[in-house]
Design a protein around this motif. Structure first.
Motif, mmCIF file in Angstrom:
data_model
loop_
_atom_site.group_PDB
_atom_site.id
_atom_site.type_symbol
_atom_site.label_atom_id
_atom_site.label_comp_id
_atom_site.label_asym_id
_atom_site.label_seq_id
_atom_site.Cartn_x
_atom_site.Cartn_y
_atom_site.Cartn_z
ATOM 1 N N ASN A 147 -7.185 -6.111 -6.570
ATOM 2 C CA ASN A 147 -6.089 -6.805 -5.875
ATOM 3 C C ASN A 147 -4.790 -6.794 -6.676
ATOM 4 O OD1 ASN A 147 -7.871 -7.505 -3.765
ATOM 5 N ND2 ASN A 147 -8.527 -9.354 -4.856
ATOM 6 N N THR A 148 -4.497 -5.675 -7.328
ATOM 7 C CA THR A 148 -3.290 -5.619 -8.147
ATOM 8 C C THR A 148 -2.026 -5.802 -7.305
ATOM 9 O OG1 THR A 148 -3.334 -3.198 -7.971
ATOM 10 C CG2 THR A 148 -4.316 -4.180 -9.937
ATOM 11 N N PHE A 149 -1.975 -5.151 -6.146
ATOM 12 C CA PHE A 149 -0.772 -5.272 -5.323
ATOM 13 C C PHE A 149 -0.669 -6.669 -4.720
ATOM 14 C CE2 PHE A 149 1.836 -4.446 -1.469
ATOM 15 C CZ PHE A 149 2.977 -3.985 -2.121
ATOM 16 N N ASP A 150 -1.788 -7.245 -4.312
ATOM 17 C CA ASP A 150 -1.785 -8.605 -3.771
ATOM 18 C C ASP A 150 -1.264 -9.596 -4.804
ATOM 19 O OD1 ASP A 150 -3.644 -6.923 -2.327
ATOM 20 O OD2 ASP A 150 -4.297 -8.720 -1.271
ATOM 21 N N ARG A 151 -1.726 -9.447 -6.026
ATOM 22 C CA ARG A 151 -1.322 -10.382 -7.078
ATOM 23 C C ARG A 151 0.145 -10.176 -7.451
ATOM 24 N NH1 ARG A 151 -5.691 -10.908 -11.832
ATOM 25 N NH2 ARG A 151 -4.061 -12.387 -12.482
ATOM 26 N N PHE A 152 0.597 -8.929 -7.416
ATOM 27 C CA PHE A 152 2.016 -8.672 -7.650
ATOM 28 C C PHE A 152 2.858 -9.353 -6.575
ATOM 29 C CE2 PHE A 152 5.635 -6.078 -6.249
ATOM 30 C CZ PHE A 152 6.453 -6.213 -7.356
ATOM 31 N N CYS A 153 2.449 -9.212 -5.317
ATOM 32 C CA CYS A 153 3.205 -9.808 -4.213
ATOM 33 C C CYS A 153 3.181 -11.337 -4.245
ATOM 34 C CB CYS A 153 2.672 -9.305 -2.869
ATOM 35 S SG CYS A 153 3.015 -7.557 -2.543
#
Length: 330
Positions: A147-153
């Protein structure tokens, strides 16, 4: 360039003058020697050009780039990226500082943990580098694989700045031509980061604070009216929706949620709608861009997220325990 650098560091400059020298010296004094420093002069009208040329004359690893027309910080960074040659890419603003071990630590973390992006902590400091408060801080170092992109967002990696990160070239290179239809002077770094974190499969959060962000109370950014900050961030959201709409509905919804969160922050809340009427042209331009790609985003951006609900009982217990600790009873 007589050597093969491991890292290219891009430094955009506009009217930085002599204050540029200490920042560049913080790069020249890095414990990692194999750094290519690309200084992009964005058509400065002060002494910046001569300062940059003198630095390049004295240091073989400095590559000067002079733009004939002022294009803004985003285009200046793109010009620097086009000249870069290293397999890893970093950034520094012209009045900030990299601590001596910053890029060696970032690179070793990237290699040792086999990740695409490394993020480190940063302090807000005065011009004399006296610490004011943390700007970005991680409680512990962590390799992120899920969930790298989710956590970035969700802003778990900070608010989207470029200067506390190291990027694998293959992650950022697809965005070397990320041009905008207008000059975007706020949130432009977040837009670049959206593309990079979408590409990234792994991220390493480094708990070490390796960067000093100089807070100038008299700077234009620090004194920008809330109405202008709101309009420019709304325009950034329009660019994000336009540029990344091809990444799929799920990704686009996360990007819209990210801007919904940002526009709910106090620093973007306009108390009187009349204050933004003078920006009708800019708002219409951005709205047309959104309407061409995903009209429903207009309603989604206006739907502000609820503030987090704090359990009063738990909050009181936490406060009670902190008080006991403070007086030595725990």
């Amino acid at each position: 360039m007589s050597f093969s650098p491991q890292i290219s560091v891009i430094v955009p400059v506009f009217n930085a003058g002599a204050q540029l020298v200490p920042s560049i010296e913080s790069l020249l004094k890095q414990s990692l020697a194999d750094i290519e420093i690309i200084i992009v002069n964005d058509a400065s009208t002060d002494s910046s050009a001569s300062v940059i040329d003198k630095l390049a004359e004295d240091n073989a690893n400095i590559l000067p780039v002079h733009l004939s027309v002022n294009k803004g910080v985003h285009e200046a960074r793109l010009a620097g990226l086009a000249k870069s040659s290293a397999p890893w890419i970093g950034f520094l603003d012209a009045d900030d500082f990299a601590k001596p071990g910053m890029f060696e630590t970032l690179l070793s973390s990237a290699v040792d943990y086999d990740v695409d992006i490394v993020v480190c902590g940063s302090n807000r400091v005065t011009s004399q580098r006296k610490i004011i408060a943390p700007k970005v801080r991680f409680r512990r170092s962590e390799k992120v694989l899920v969930n790298t992109f989710d956590r970035f967002c969700a802003y778990e990696f900070g608010s989207g700045m470029l200067w506390n990160k190291l990027f694998k070239r293959s992650i950022i290179e697809p965005w070397f031509d990320l041009h905008f239809p207008w000059r975007q002077s706020i949130n432009e770094d977040l837009l670049m980061n959206i593309g990079c974190f979408y590409q990234a499969k792994s991220v390493y959060l480094c708990k070490e604070v390796l960067h000093d962000y100089v807070l100038h109370e008299s700077s234009a950014t620090a004194n920008i009216p809330i109405s202008k900050a709101y309009v420019n961030t709304y325009r950034a959201a329009a660019l994000a929706i336009s540029n990344f709409s091809g990444l799929g509905d799920d990704t686009l919804s996360k990007i819209i949620d990210m801007y919904r969160i940002q526009l709910s922050w106090r620093c973007y809340q306009v108390d009187n709608a009349a204050l933004i009427l003078s920006y009708e042209k800019e708002l219409r331009e951005a709205t047309d861009v959104i309407n061409d790609v995903f009209p429903a985003a207009l309603a989604l951006l206006a739907a502000r997220p609820r503030p987090p609900v704090v359990n009063v009982e738990l909050a009181l217990k936490s406060l009670f325990h902190r008080c006991l600790t403070a007086v030595g009873l725990r």
